[in-house]
Write a protein that holds these residues in place. Sequence first.
Motif, PDB file in Angstrom:
ATOM      1  N   GLY A 134       0.605  -1.166   0.038  1.00  0.00           N
ATOM      2  CA  GLY A 134       0.271   0.061   0.131  1.00  0.00           C
ATOM      3  C   GLY A 134       0.800   1.159   0.158  1.00  0.00           C
ATOM      4  O   GLY A 134       2.038   0.998  -0.139  1.00  0.00           O
ATOM      5  N   SER A 135       0.023   2.408  -0.171  1.00  0.00           N
ATOM      6  CA  SER A 135       1.235   3.412  -0.229  1.00  0.00           C
ATOM      7  C   SER A 135       0.228   5.039   1.042  1.00  0.00           C
ATOM      8  O   SER A 135      -1.220   4.607   0.707  1.00  0.00           O
ATOM      9  CB  SER A 135       1.588   4.240  -1.897  1.00  0.00           C
ATOM     10  N   VAL A 136       0.646   5.704   1.069  1.00  0.00           N
ATOM     11  CA  VAL A 136      -0.034   6.983   1.422  1.00  0.00           C
ATOM     12  C   VAL A 136      -1.416   6.869   0.650  1.00  0.00           C
ATOM     13  O   VAL A 136      -1.595   7.837  -1.088  1.00  0.00           O
ATOM     14  CB  VAL A 136       0.909   8.275   1.978  1.00  0.00           C
ATOM     15  N   LEU A 340       5.527   7.257 -14.391  1.00  0.00           N
ATOM     16  CA  LEU A 340       5.926   8.572 -15.166  1.00  0.00           C
ATOM     17  C   LEU A 340       5.258  10.325 -15.586  1.00  0.00           C
ATOM     18  O   LEU A 340       6.263  11.348 -15.175  1.00  0.00           O
ATOM     19  CB  LEU A 340       6.242   8.273 -16.754  1.00  0.00           C
ATOM     20  N   VAL A 341       4.399  10.300 -15.193  1.00  0.00           N
ATOM     21  CA  VAL A 341       3.131  10.792 -15.748  1.00  0.00           C
ATOM     22  C   VAL A 341       2.481  12.007 -13.984  1.00  0.00           C
ATOM     23  O   VAL A 341       3.103  13.052 -14.267  1.00  0.00           O
ATOM     24  CB  VAL A 341       1.592  10.692 -16.205  1.00  0.00           C
ATOM     25  N   LYS A 342       2.487  11.336 -13.419  1.00  0.00           N
ATOM     26  CA  LYS A 342       2.691  11.836 -11.326  1.00  0.00           C
ATOM     27  C   LYS A 342       3.781  10.910 -10.561  1.00  0.00           C
ATOM     28  O   LYS A 342       3.200  10.885 -10.312  1.00  0.00           O
ATOM     29  CB  LYS A 342       0.889  11.767 -11.523  1.00  0.00           C
ATOM     30  N   PRO A 343       4.962  11.262 -10.807  1.00  0.00           N
ATOM     31  CA  PRO A 343       5.809  10.640  -9.882  1.00  0.00           C
ATOM     32  C   PRO A 343       5.620  10.735  -8.551  1.00  0.00           C
ATOM     33  O   PRO A 343       5.039   9.568  -8.119  1.00  0.00           O
ATOM     34  CB  PRO A 343       7.077  11.038  -9.940  1.00  0.00           C
ATOM     35  N   SER A 344       4.606  12.047  -7.373  1.00  0.00           N
ATOM     36  CA  SER A 344       4.397  11.756  -6.671  1.00  0.00           C
ATOM     37  C   SER A 344       3.036  11.489  -6.123  1.00  0.00           C
ATOM     38  O   SER A 344       2.783  11.318  -5.131  1.00  0.00           O
ATOM     39  CB  SER A 344       3.544  13.443  -6.257  1.00  0.00           C
ATOM     40  N   ALA A 345       1.699  10.837  -7.468  1.00  0.00           N
ATOM     41  CA  ALA A 345       1.150   9.751  -6.985  1.00  0.00           C
ATOM     42  C   ALA A 345       0.801   8.627  -6.289  1.00  0.00           C
ATOM     43  O   ALA A 345       0.790   9.136  -4.470  1.00  0.00           O
ATOM     44  CB  ALA A 345      -0.002   9.729  -7.625  1.00  0.00           C
ATOM     45  N   VAL A 346       2.406   8.107  -5.993  1.00  0.00           N
ATOM     46  CA  VAL A 346       2.523   7.038  -5.438  1.00  0.00           C
ATOM     47  C   VAL A 346       4.189   6.934  -4.993  1.00  0.00           C
ATOM     48  O   VAL A 346       5.569   7.259  -5.738  1.00  0.00           O
ATOM     49  CB  VAL A 346       2.411   5.862  -6.527  1.00  0.00           C
ATOM     50  N   VAL A 347       4.918   7.827  -4.037  1.00  0.00           N
ATOM     51  CA  VAL A 347       6.273   7.113  -3.520  1.00  0.00           C
ATOM     52  C   VAL A 347       5.913   6.052  -2.986  1.00  0.00           C
ATOM     53  O   VAL A 347       6.193   5.755  -1.669  1.00  0.00           O
ATOM     54  CB  VAL A 347       6.589   8.524  -2.032  1.00  0.00           C
ATOM     55  N   VAL A 348       7.137   5.697  -3.298  1.00  0.00           N
ATOM     56  CA  VAL A 348       7.325   4.198  -3.245  1.00  0.00           C
ATOM     57  C   VAL A 348       8.130   4.124  -1.942  1.00  0.00           C
ATOM     58  O   VAL A 348       8.496   4.614  -1.615  1.00  0.00           O
ATOM     59  CB  VAL A 348       8.358   3.351  -3.770  1.00  0.00           C
ATOM     60  N   PRO A 349       7.250   3.467  -0.987  1.00  0.00           N
ATOM     61  CA  PRO A 349       7.548   3.705   0.873  1.00  0.00           C
ATOM     62  C   PRO A 349       8.521   2.650   0.984  1.00  0.00           C
ATOM     63  O   PRO A 349       8.976   1.757   0.108  1.00  0.00           O
ATOM     64  CB  PRO A 349       6.031   2.905   1.094  1.00  0.00           C
ATOM     65  N   GLY A 350       9.281   2.636   2.409  1.00  0.00           N
ATOM     66  CA  GLY A 350      10.012   1.993   2.507  1.00  0.00           C
ATOM     67  C   GLY A 350      11.487   2.369   2.771  1.00  0.00           C
ATOM     68  O   GLY A 350      12.753   1.819   2.521  1.00  0.00           O
ATOM     69  N   TYR A 351      11.547   3.591   2.187  1.00  0.00           N
ATOM     70  CA  TYR A 351      12.626   4.397   1.535  1.00  0.00           C
ATOM     71  C   TYR A 351      14.083   3.811   2.908  1.00  0.00           C
ATOM     72  O   TYR A 351      13.322   3.931   3.773  1.00  0.00           O
ATOM     73  CB  TYR A 351      12.440   5.667   0.901  1.00  0.00           C
ATOM     74  N   ASN A 352      14.785   3.017   2.514  1.00  0.00           N
ATOM     75  CA  ASN A 352      16.093   2.686   3.537  1.00  0.00           C
ATOM     76  C   ASN A 352      17.135   3.684   2.946  1.00  0.00           C
ATOM     77  O   ASN A 352      18.125   3.821   2.044  1.00  0.00           O
ATOM     78  CB  ASN A 352      16.414   1.540   3.570  1.00  0.00           C
ATOM     79  N   TRP A 361      14.304   9.884  -1.983  1.00  0.00           N
ATOM     80  CA  TRP A 361      13.388   9.463  -2.755  1.00  0.00           C
ATOM     81  C   TRP A 361      12.230  10.507  -2.789  1.00  0.00           C
ATOM     82  O   TRP A 361      11.708  10.714  -3.852  1.00  0.00           O
ATOM     83  CB  TRP A 361      12.928   8.197  -2.419  1.00  0.00           C
ATOM     84  N   TYR A 362      12.567  11.084  -1.850  1.00  0.00           N
ATOM     85  CA  TYR A 362      11.280  12.468  -1.632  1.00  0.00           C
ATOM     86  C   TYR A 362      11.877  13.347  -0.824  1.00  0.00           C
ATOM     87  O   TYR A 362      13.059  13.271   0.049  1.00  0.00           O
ATOM     88  CB  TYR A 362      10.338  11.683  -1.319  1.00  0.00           C
ATOM     89  N   THR A 363      10.984  14.407  -1.172  1.00  0.00           N
ATOM     90  CA  THR A 363      11.387  15.550   0.100  1.00  0.00           C
ATOM     91  C   THR A 363      10.218  15.939   1.148  1.00  0.00           C
ATOM     92  O   THR A 363       9.231  15.447   0.308  1.00  0.00           O
ATOM     93  CB  THR A 363      12.096  17.003  -0.780  1.00  0.00           C
ATOM     94  N   ARG A 369       5.281  13.528   1.381  1.00  0.00           N
ATOM     95  CA  ARG A 369       6.133  13.401   0.472  1.00  0.00           C
ATOM     96  C   ARG A 369       5.842  13.374  -1.061  1.00  0.00           C
ATOM     97  O   ARG A 369       5.227  13.231  -1.718  1.00  0.00           O
ATOM     98  CB  ARG A 369       6.086  11.665   0.457  1.00  0.00           C
ATOM     99  N   VAL A 370       7.431  14.146  -1.391  1.00  0.00           N
ATOM    100  CA  VAL A 370       7.054  15.147  -3.293  1.00  0.00           C
ATOM    101  C   VAL A 370       7.996  13.987  -3.533  1.00  0.00           C
ATOM    102  O   VAL A 370       9.107  14.165  -3.064  1.00  0.00           O
ATOM    103  CB  VAL A 370       7.490  16.456  -3.116  1.00  0.00           C
ATOM    104  N   SER A 371       8.325  13.340  -4.857  1.00  0.00           N
ATOM    105  CA  SER A 371       9.173  12.476  -5.335  1.00  0.00           C
ATOM    106  C   SER A 371      10.337  13.756  -5.711  1.00  0.00           C
ATOM    107  O   SER A 371      10.106  14.570  -6.828  1.00  0.00           O
ATOM    108  CB  SER A 371       8.330  11.766  -5.756  1.00  0.00           C
ATOM    109  N   THR A 372      11.286  12.879  -5.949  1.00  0.00           N
ATOM    110  CA  THR A 372      12.226  13.274  -6.370  1.00  0.00           C
ATOM    111  C   THR A 372      12.694  13.341  -8.000  1.00  0.00           C
ATOM    112  O   THR A 372      13.271  13.900  -8.863  1.00  0.00           O
ATOM    113  CB  THR A 372      13.941  13.290  -5.870  1.00  0.00           C
ATOM    114  N   MET A 373      11.950  12.585  -8.280  1.00  0.00           N
ATOM    115  CA  MET A 373      11.587  12.349  -9.504  1.00  0.00           C
ATOM    116  C   MET A 373      11.327  12.631 -10.556  1.00  0.00           C
ATOM    117  O   MET A 373      10.848  13.315 -10.073  1.00  0.00           O
ATOM    118  CB  MET A 373      10.863  10.414 -10.121  1.00  0.00           C
TER     119      MET A 373
END
Length: 399
Positions: A134-136, A340-352, A361-363, A369-373
Motif C-alpha cells: 500500500g501507499s499513503v 512517469l506522469v505523476k511521480p508523486s501520486a505514489v512515492v514508493v514507501p519503505g525507502y531505506n 527519494w523524496y522531499t 511526500r514529493v518524489s524527487t523523480m
Amino acid sequence: MKKLASTLIAASVAATSMMASAAVTAVKVEADLSHASYSSSVWDSAKFSDVVLYPQTTIKLNDKNANAANAANKGKKAQIAAVYNGKSIAFMLKWADSTMNIQTGYKTDVYADGFAVQFTQSKDADTLPYIGMGSVGRPVIIHLQKAVKKYYEPNGNGNVEYQVNRNQTDLFDEELKRFDKKVAGIGSNDYERTFVSEGFRSMTEIKDSSNSSYARLGYKEGGWMGTVSRSLSDANLQLTDGAIPVAFAVWDGEKLGRDGLKNLSQWVSVKLEGKSGGDELVAALGEQTKGDVAKGKEAVATNGCVGCHQVEATDPANLMAPGLSNIGGYSTAAYLRESLVKPSAVVVPGYNRNAHSNYMWYTEDNGKRVSTMTDYSWLDADSMDNIVAYLRSLKAEVE
Ligand code: HEC
C-alpha cells in the motif's frame, strides 16, 4: 451525433470481444468457508491457475548476506485458487520451496517461510495502491501467515513476543515432558496477522473484532500450501464487485527473506463466477501494452532514467532510486504510466536511507511526500507506450 453513437457501439463491441480473462476464477460453493484450510474438501471443486510471483527488487535491505543470497532470484510460479459463498471468500496458494524454514523465536536471525494475500478497497484499476504494502492515501488489507513452531502462549493472546520456548524454561526431566505435553495440547503454530497498511513501516495490525479471517499453512512434498479465508464484507473491506484485485506474496526464510525481500505478484483480477460487474478491472489488469519494447529501451537510455535507476542490473552497491529489474513482474501498465506522469501520486514507501544512501527519494512539502523523480508527463504518447512496454518486459526468468 448519429455517427458518433454508432462508432461508440462499434468500439464497445470490439472491447467486449477482446476482453481479457481474469487471472483467477473464484468458484461459487455452498460449503462453509469460515474455517477452510488446505485440507478442506472444498478445494476439490476449485480451479487452480498459475500466477508468477517475481522477486521484489525495488528496495534493498541493509543486510549484505540477504542481498547476496537473493541477487539471482527468479520468478516463482504459484498455483492459486479461490472459492466463495454468500459470506466469505477463500484463497489457496501452493508454491514450491525445497526447504522448510520455521521461525523458532522472536527477533532472531532465523526467518520463516510465509505468504500474504493483499486486498484493496479501491476499484479503480488506474489508481490501485502501491503493490508492496500500500501507499499513503491508498491503503491495503494484508493477511499474513508465517511458519512458526508450536509454542505455548501463557497469556493466550497469540503474541509471538511473549511466547515461551522450551529451551528458555527452567524445566527438566519429567517437568519438561509435562511442559511439552501441555504445548502439544494448547500450543499454537498459528501466526496469523491482518494489517491495514499504507506502506511498509506504516502497518497497523487489526486486533479488534472487525476482522474475521482464518489462515493456515502446511508443508507437503517440497512445497507449501497456504489458505486465507475472510468475509466478503466487513468494516475494513467490501468485496461487492464481480471481480476484485488481489495480490500475493511469498517469503523464503532460507534466503533470509523478510519484509520487502519477497516474491510478489502484480495486482491480479479474481473473477467471482456468476457475479456481474468488474469486467473493466479484469480488462485493465490484463492489459497488453501496445508499445515497442526495443524503442522503449532506447527511450529509457536517452531520457536520463539510467542516471537514477538501475534498470536491468541488480548491483546493490550503487543502488539509488528503486531497482527496476523486475518492475514488469509486479506492476500494471497503469501504475507504470502513472509513475512517469505523476511521480508523486505514489512515492514508493519503505525507502531505506542506509541501503540507498546515494539518492533521496523524496522531499517533504507541508507534510506531503514529493518524489524527487523527474516528471515525464511531457513525453509524447508513442514514447510513453514504448517505455511502458519496455518496463513491462523487465522481469526475471521463471523458476
Ligand atoms: C532524478 C532521478 C530520477 C529519474 C531521472 C528517473 N527516476 Fe524514476 N524514480 C526516482 C525515484 C527517487 C523514485 C522513487 C520515488 C517515487 O516513487 O517517485 C522513482 C520511481 C520510479 C518508478 C516506480 C518504481 C517502483 O518500484 O514502483 C518507476 C517505474 C520509475 N521511477 C521509472 C522511471 C523511468 C522509466 C524513468 C525515465 C523515463 C525514470 N524513472 C527517471 C528517480 C528518478
